[in-house]
Every structure is written in structure tokens, then in C-alpha cells.
Scaffold this motif. Sequence first.
Motif, PDB file in Angstrom:
ATOM      1  N   LEU A 397       0.787  -1.147   0.096  1.00  0.00           N
ATOM      2  CA  LEU A 397       0.157   0.115   0.001  1.00  0.00           C
ATOM      3  C   LEU A 397       0.903   1.253  -0.081  1.00  0.00           C
ATOM      4  O   LEU A 397       0.432   2.138  -0.594  1.00  0.00           O
ATOM      5  CB  LEU A 397      -0.847   0.091   1.086  1.00  0.00           C
ATOM      6  CG  LEU A 397      -2.192  -1.037   1.010  1.00  0.00           C
ATOM      7  CD1 LEU A 397      -2.715  -1.008   2.445  1.00  0.00           C
ATOM      8  CD2 LEU A 397      -3.154  -0.443   0.126  1.00  0.00           C
ATOM      9  N   HIS A 398       2.008   1.140   0.841  1.00  0.00           N
ATOM     10  CA  HIS A 398       2.697   2.317   0.733  1.00  0.00           C
ATOM     11  C   HIS A 398       3.607   2.573  -0.717  1.00  0.00           C
ATOM     12  O   HIS A 398       3.639   3.828  -0.970  1.00  0.00           O
ATOM     13  CB  HIS A 398       3.994   2.100   1.799  1.00  0.00           C
ATOM     14  CG  HIS A 398       4.912   3.340   2.086  1.00  0.00           C
ATOM     15  ND1 HIS A 398       4.540   4.446   2.154  1.00  0.00           N
ATOM     16  CD2 HIS A 398       6.189   3.333   1.933  1.00  0.00           C
ATOM     17  CE1 HIS A 398       5.673   5.366   2.212  1.00  0.00           C
ATOM     18  NE2 HIS A 398       6.782   4.613   2.133  1.00  0.00           N
ATOM     19  N   GLN A 399       3.979   1.694  -1.204  1.00  0.00           N
ATOM     20  CA  GLN A 399       4.372   1.552  -2.645  1.00  0.00           C
ATOM     21  C   GLN A 399       3.425   2.006  -3.532  1.00  0.00           C
ATOM     22  O   GLN A 399       3.690   2.886  -4.566  1.00  0.00           O
ATOM     23  CB  GLN A 399       5.081   0.412  -3.119  1.00  0.00           C
ATOM     24  CG  GLN A 399       6.242  -0.210  -2.403  1.00  0.00           C
ATOM     25  CD  GLN A 399       6.655  -1.504  -2.668  1.00  0.00           C
ATOM     26  OE1 GLN A 399       6.206  -2.123  -3.730  1.00  0.00           O
ATOM     27  NE2 GLN A 399       7.609  -2.067  -2.180  1.00  0.00           N
ATOM     28  N   GLN A 402       3.297   5.828  -3.025  1.00  0.00           N
ATOM     29  CA  GLN A 402       4.349   6.629  -3.621  1.00  0.00           C
ATOM     30  C   GLN A 402       4.119   6.778  -4.988  1.00  0.00           C
ATOM     31  O   GLN A 402       4.675   7.817  -5.865  1.00  0.00           O
ATOM     32  CB  GLN A 402       5.766   5.649  -3.337  1.00  0.00           C
ATOM     33  CG  GLN A 402       6.098   6.112  -1.809  1.00  0.00           C
ATOM     34  CD  GLN A 402       7.382   5.199  -1.418  1.00  0.00           C
ATOM     35  OE1 GLN A 402       7.914   4.324  -2.376  1.00  0.00           O
ATOM     36  NE2 GLN A 402       8.081   5.563  -0.504  1.00  0.00           N
ATOM     37  N   VAL A 403       3.902   5.661  -5.904  1.00  0.00           N
ATOM     38  CA  VAL A 403       3.294   5.636  -7.265  1.00  0.00           C
ATOM     39  C   VAL A 403       2.359   7.048  -7.482  1.00  0.00           C
ATOM     40  O   VAL A 403       2.584   7.851  -8.463  1.00  0.00           O
ATOM     41  CB  VAL A 403       3.042   4.413  -7.728  1.00  0.00           C
ATOM     42  CG1 VAL A 403       2.503   4.610  -9.374  1.00  0.00           C
ATOM     43  CG2 VAL A 403       3.994   3.463  -7.759  1.00  0.00           C
ATOM     44  N   THR A 409       3.278  14.564  -9.079  1.00  0.00           N
ATOM     45  CA  THR A 409       4.465  15.501  -9.084  1.00  0.00           C
ATOM     46  C   THR A 409       4.813  15.586 -10.535  1.00  0.00           C
ATOM     47  O   THR A 409       5.195  16.650 -11.059  1.00  0.00           O
ATOM     48  CB  THR A 409       5.543  14.823  -8.586  1.00  0.00           C
ATOM     49  OG1 THR A 409       5.400  14.613  -7.110  1.00  0.00           O
ATOM     50  CG2 THR A 409       6.727  15.809  -8.398  1.00  0.00           C
ATOM     51  N   ALA A 410       4.706  14.598 -11.326  1.00  0.00           N
ATOM     52  CA  ALA A 410       4.738  14.591 -12.663  1.00  0.00           C
ATOM     53  C   ALA A 410       3.978  15.702 -13.519  1.00  0.00           C
ATOM     54  O   ALA A 410       4.127  16.233 -14.298  1.00  0.00           O
ATOM     55  CB  ALA A 410       5.032  13.232 -13.264  1.00  0.00           C
ATOM     56  N   ALA A 411       2.535  15.523 -13.082  1.00  0.00           N
ATOM     57  CA  ALA A 411       1.506  16.285 -13.582  1.00  0.00           C
ATOM     58  C   ALA A 411       1.713  17.769 -13.142  1.00  0.00           C
ATOM     59  O   ALA A 411       1.099  18.757 -13.695  1.00  0.00           O
ATOM     60  CB  ALA A 411       0.056  15.565 -12.998  1.00  0.00           C
ATOM     61  N   ASN A 412       2.284  17.936 -12.006  1.00  0.00           N
ATOM     62  CA  ASN A 412       2.605  19.123 -11.544  1.00  0.00           C
ATOM     63  C   ASN A 412       3.804  20.021 -11.844  1.00  0.00           C
ATOM     64  O   ASN A 412       4.323  20.761 -11.396  1.00  0.00           O
ATOM     65  CB  ASN A 412       2.695  19.545  -9.993  1.00  0.00           C
ATOM     66  CG  ASN A 412       2.288  20.635  -9.495  1.00  0.00           C
ATOM     67  OD1 ASN A 412       1.591  21.666 -10.163  1.00  0.00           O
ATOM     68  ND2 ASN A 412       2.615  20.977  -8.320  1.00  0.00           N
ATOM     69  N   GLN A 413       4.232  19.404 -13.169  1.00  0.00           N
ATOM     70  CA  GLN A 413       5.577  19.766 -13.735  1.00  0.00           C
ATOM     71  C   GLN A 413       6.711  19.666 -13.222  1.00  0.00           C
ATOM     72  O   GLN A 413       7.601  20.294 -12.945  1.00  0.00           O
ATOM     73  CB  GLN A 413       5.536  21.387 -14.263  1.00  0.00           C
ATOM     74  CG  GLN A 413       4.452  21.376 -15.461  1.00  0.00           C
ATOM     75  CD  GLN A 413       4.440  22.872 -15.711  1.00  0.00           C
ATOM     76  OE1 GLN A 413       4.898  23.829 -15.319  1.00  0.00           O
ATOM     77  NE2 GLN A 413       3.447  23.118 -16.790  1.00  0.00           N
ATOM     78  N   PRO A 430      -4.304   6.060   9.209  1.00  0.00           N
ATOM     79  CA  PRO A 430      -2.854   6.752   9.701  1.00  0.00           C
ATOM     80  C   PRO A 430      -2.014   6.337   8.281  1.00  0.00           C
ATOM     81  O   PRO A 430      -1.961   5.489   7.622  1.00  0.00           O
ATOM     82  CB  PRO A 430      -2.825   5.644  10.847  1.00  0.00           C
ATOM     83  CG  PRO A 430      -4.036   4.986  11.159  1.00  0.00           C
ATOM     84  CD  PRO A 430      -4.830   4.933  10.060  1.00  0.00           C
ATOM     85  N   ASP A 431      -0.845   6.871   8.688  1.00  0.00           N
ATOM     86  CA  ASP A 431       0.281   6.656   7.637  1.00  0.00           C
ATOM     87  C   ASP A 431       0.914   5.414   7.746  1.00  0.00           C
ATOM     88  O   ASP A 431       0.821   4.684   8.823  1.00  0.00           O
ATOM     89  CB  ASP A 431       1.214   7.962   7.803  1.00  0.00           C
ATOM     90  CG  ASP A 431       1.924   7.929   9.268  1.00  0.00           C
ATOM     91  OD1 ASP A 431       3.067   7.312   9.383  1.00  0.00           O
ATOM     92  OD2 ASP A 431       1.364   8.533  10.162  1.00  0.00           O
ATOM     93  N   TYR A 432       1.876   5.102   6.920  1.00  0.00           N
ATOM     94  CA  TYR A 432       2.332   3.531   6.917  1.00  0.00           C
ATOM     95  C   TYR A 432       3.091   3.393   8.226  1.00  0.00           C
ATOM     96  O   TYR A 432       3.040   2.313   8.691  1.00  0.00           O
ATOM     97  CB  TYR A 432       3.115   3.745   5.540  1.00  0.00           C
ATOM     98  CG  TYR A 432       4.108   2.384   5.394  1.00  0.00           C
ATOM     99  CD1 TYR A 432       3.788   0.984   5.515  1.00  0.00           C
ATOM    100  CD2 TYR A 432       5.280   2.622   5.756  1.00  0.00           C
ATOM    101  CE1 TYR A 432       4.546   0.062   5.456  1.00  0.00           C
ATOM    102  CE2 TYR A 432       6.378   1.496   5.694  1.00  0.00           C
ATOM    103  CZ  TYR A 432       6.040   0.241   5.264  1.00  0.00           C
ATOM    104  OH  TYR A 432       7.064  -0.535   5.525  1.00  0.00           O
TER     105      TYR A 432
END
Length: 447
Positions: A397-399, A402-403, A409-413, A430-432
Motif C-alpha cells: 500500500l505504501h508503494q 508513492q506511485v 508530481t509529474a502532472a505538476n511539472q 494513519p500513515d504507513y
Amino acid sequence: MTQPPPTPPEYPEPTGRPDPPGAAQVPPAHPVPPQQPPAQPYVPHQAPPYPQNARYPQYPQQTAPGAPPYVPQQATPAPPQYPTGPTASQPVYPQAAAPPPYPHAPAPPPYPQAAAPSHPQAAVPPPGSPLHPHHISTDRGRVHIAGQQRRTDAAAFGNLLLHLPNFLCSLVVVTLVSLLLGELGILLILAWLASGALVFHRPTESALARHLLRLRYPTPQERAKLEPVWREVTARAGVDGRTYELWVEDSDSLNAVAAAGHIVGVTRFAMNNLPNGELAAVMAHELGHHVGGHAWSGLLGYWYALPGRIAWRLLRAVTGFLFQVSRAFSCIGVAFFGVCVGGLALATITSLYGLPLLVLGMPYALAAVGRRSELRADQHAAALGFAPMLAAVLDKLHQQEQVRTAALTAANQGAPVPETAASRLLSSHPDYHTRLHHLQQYLQPAR
């Protein structure tokens, strides 16, 4: 007159031994000419070059008898003329030659070392293989059923308590609407209060799963894969597995859901790409939501808060429309609109004893309770023996997260999308790292 040339002096003939002291010097009777060395063969040689502008040497001339001998004066040679000018080339002097390379000591020959035995890395078996480390056996005979199938833990009780302001706001909205019906308004209020029982109604749950959650019934092949795993999970928990219904979501992401009172749904990706041990950990987590009362309490609170949510959205739409209209009347219209809305809000808050102010903070409190219920469901799955499998699922789930973040991030240039504090407070999971930290007590080997 021409003077005769001087006669050369006569020298005594050497006798070979020295004369005794006191002996008289007797001149020889006949002068003996000096012996000349034997004539050498003539070898022509080249005269040395003389510097330019040099004077020739002066030879002695004949002098009168009795005059002192003539001593020739040596002429001082003039310094040599060095070529000057732009075309004169400078003399090239030989440079010191580099020293010859000395032979170095030869390197010692490499000694053969014992080669480490190369062990082929064991390939990870596919998820459906019995050799997978997270594969579990589902062949179970007798099953023990616990007497208490459900309970209401602190997370479920807190969820109901935090939905109380929303419930009261919804009751006010339903009461205002019932005034339009006159004497039949009381029936509307009673029907709304009794509608909460539909959460545990099986046909209502099926309609909710199909239309709201986008779930479907599994195919016979999928049921043959899900039911043995579910039977193993419920057997370890001491729960009757026939009480719940299995559903499938057509999604390519790793996820699962526990809804209403009897719905357990998994995605197609989780069913086809996870080993049966990790799939069992996912199902045990969702079973923990049902056993702890998180699923039904959350749905019940959401249902009773629905009238208030609808009224809030209508109020926002009307307020936005009136604000756009007030802007057409310049600043006076905006000021008049602000006074009207502010007075109405103050009157509502005063009449309801500040209850609407509590509603504004409820989403953050409900998100905190939701995160706590997730940790309790993780502990339920880990207590059944699925802690290593659940940790592997959390890592996947964490991976996956991240994807998704890299895609944003790529869509935000290339600029990372920052996570605000409000989004973290409103997160229902909760977070990983937090979830993995609470599993450490179950992952440590027993001493």
C-alpha cells in the motif's frame, strides 16, 4: 750601410756529467752544430680562423748591435661581433635529458583464492503457489465459535458520540420540514428516526453495496478462491463466517471495505495478486471492523447526519448565489448581504446554544476516531496470526501511494505537491509508519 747579420753565440757541448766545482770553463775548439730532430713528414693543416678586425702580429726587425732586443706588443683582439636584429636566431642549448626509467620491482603474481560458492538466488514463488512464504493452509476441521460475535469498542462508541451534534442538526432540519406537513409532520419525524434500522437490513445492505459502493457478487471461480480463505479467518476469530457476505470490487488497486452490518468487499487486484495469507490478513482486518462495531456505527452516524449535510449544501448554494447578486450593487450590496447573513448565523447559533459551532469541528474529530479504528482493526488481524502478512500488505500500500504521489508530481511539472496540515488532520487512515509501528509487538519473535 748594410750591417752584417749577427753571429749566433757558441754553446758548450754537453759532456753528460756535471763539472766539479771550481773547474775552469774551457771553450770548445770547434763549434759543434746543434743536433736537429729528425724531419717529420709534412702534414698540411688548416690554419685556425682569426677573428675579424684582428691585427696581424708584428715580427721582430733587425736592430743595431748593442740595442735591447725588440719585444713585440701583443695586440688586444677586438670583442667578437654577435649578430643582432629581428632575424637573428637565438642559440639553442641542449637541455638535460630525462633520466632513464629504472625498472621497478615486478608485482607479485596473483595467488589463486578460494572462489566463494555461488548459490543461485531462490526465486519468489507466484502468489498462488503453496511454496510462497505467506501461503497458509486452509484445511481446517472442527471450528470453535465464540459466544460473543460482536462488541462495541471505544472507537465505535466515540464515533456514535461525535455524530450526536450532526444528529441534532438533522433533527432540527427534519422538524422544520415536518412543519410544512401539518399534523402529518410527526409521522415524518418518527419514520426518520426508525430508518436507522435499515442499516442492518440485508436487502438494504445489498442495494447500498451495489449502488453506492460499486460492488458486485463474486463469480463461482472467485468464490472458490475467497471462501476457503474467509473460512480460515473466521475460524481463527471464532466467528460464524456465514453471517457476512463477500463482495468484489472491479478495481486494479489494493483495497478492501467493510460496510453496513454484513458486507466484506475486496478488490479484484487483491484477490488475484496477493498470496492467500496476505488476502487473509486483508479480510481479517475488515472482520475487525465488523467485530469492533466500526462499520455499523459509522454508517449509522452517516445516515442520521445526512439531512443536516443536505441542508448545509443547500445553504451554501443559496448563500453563494446571493453573494453574486449583491456584487452587482457594488459595496453597499455586499455590506448588506454580510449583515444579513451574519445576523442569521448569530441568531441560529444563539437559538441552538452554539450547536452549529460544534458541527464545524466534527470532521476533524471523526477523522481522528477513524484513524484509531484502523489501528484497532490492524491489531485484530495481527492477534489472529496475520501480522507478517499484514506488514507485507502495508508495504505494498505504501508503494502504491508513492506511485500515486510521483504521478501527481509529474502532472505538476516536477514540483512536489505539498501535503497541508488540514489534509493530514482529515485523513481517515494513519500513515504507513504509524501502522507498522503498532504492529511491532506482534512481529517480534516470541521469547
